[in-house]
Design an enzyme around this catalytic site. Sequence first.
Site, mmCIF file in Angstrom:
data_model
loop_
_atom_site.group_PDB
_atom_site.id
_atom_site.type_symbol
_atom_site.label_atom_id
_atom_site.label_comp_id
_atom_site.label_asym_id
_atom_site.label_seq_id
_atom_site.Cartn_x
_atom_site.Cartn_y
_atom_site.Cartn_z
ATOM 1 N N ASP A 257 -4.046 -2.243 -4.354
ATOM 2 C CA ASP A 257 -4.249 -0.788 -4.419
ATOM 3 C C ASP A 257 -5.246 -0.445 -5.521
ATOM 4 O O ASP A 257 -5.201 0.641 -6.094
ATOM 5 C CB ASP A 257 -2.928 -0.054 -4.628
ATOM 6 C CG ASP A 257 -2.206 -0.471 -5.905
ATOM 7 O OD1 ASP A 257 -2.685 -1.406 -6.578
ATOM 8 O OD2 ASP A 257 -1.175 0.145 -6.244
ATOM 9 N N GLU A 258 -6.155 -1.381 -5.792
ATOM 10 C CA GLU A 258 -7.153 -1.199 -6.837
ATOM 11 C C GLU A 258 -8.544 -1.009 -6.225
ATOM 12 O O GLU A 258 -8.965 -1.766 -5.348
ATOM 13 C CB GLU A 258 -7.184 -2.407 -7.775
ATOM 14 C CG GLU A 258 -5.914 -2.570 -8.597
ATOM 15 C CD GLU A 258 -5.952 -3.809 -9.462
ATOM 16 O OE1 GLU A 258 -5.225 -3.836 -10.472
ATOM 17 O OE2 GLU A 258 -6.699 -4.751 -9.131
#
Length: 308
Positions: free
Chosen positions: A225-226
């Site tokens: 989720d980066e």
Amino acid sequence: MTQKISSHAFIHLSINVNHRNNVFEHIQNGIMITNCESKVVYTNPAFSRITGYSAAEMLGNNPGILHSGRHDKKFYEEMWKSINEKGYWEGEIWNRKKTGEIFPEFITISTLINIDEYVCNYIAISSDITSFKLEDLRNLTLAFYDPLTGLPNRSLYHDRVSHALDNAKLNPNSKHTILFMDLDHFKQVNDTYGHLVGDHLLKIVGQRLSSLIRAGDTVARVGGDEFTAVLHGDNDKATVKKLAERIVENIEKPFEVDGHKVNIAISIGISFYPDDAKQLDDLLAKADEAMYDAKKTKRKIQFYDELA
């Protein structure tokens, strides 16, 4: 005008019409035979299937009808130099189908000589390699792009930033900005709605981020989720902060995902080249550090040089 050539350079091959038809008609490769004036005298059914031109349409024509325009004069000069000196040429070439579609082929062109050792024909055996090119493209895409979001992956992102920093060494006034972004509450989305919804959400997040980043800049997905972005040019803090605030605002708007209303947040860490660091790893590490502080303090946006 026929050309006399040495017999040890080429293969003697006489073509009996009936035998040729029996063999060539069933070969899956496209076959085209021209006379010594480069006029087509024969094409097989596979040639017609590949190019869209019937045997009748090709008969008496010059093979130049297939030229795509992708290759320059020198390309064809080198090709014919090989054919005339070695008796053959093989390689990849882009040709044009009857429909106008340009496609890649692998072609072997050989000279045929008669019993008097004169060139009597040229034979081109071709294979449509579109599927191989598509596979190469797929492999390239997998190597440098995130398959879920379609954004550059960590490898391509690092390459682009590294390239920008190398160019910056030649220009002392060059500046770049790194934004390291991490989604908040994403694990909760996966736990509540499942990984399919989570994946769809990541794809939409990627689209929203891309819509906010200038065309000349890069946004990438570098982890679960980066996300991260590099902004080129002399962006002052006020300008970068406004962009970061727009990102926060857009990501915090509710998402409609597979019939679910999903809310998430985002934390952003920011570092500047060359003020915060001059090396790639240091620049990224400092943006990452600032992001974790933004998450911990719930500030949402944190500049590295303003860390306590």
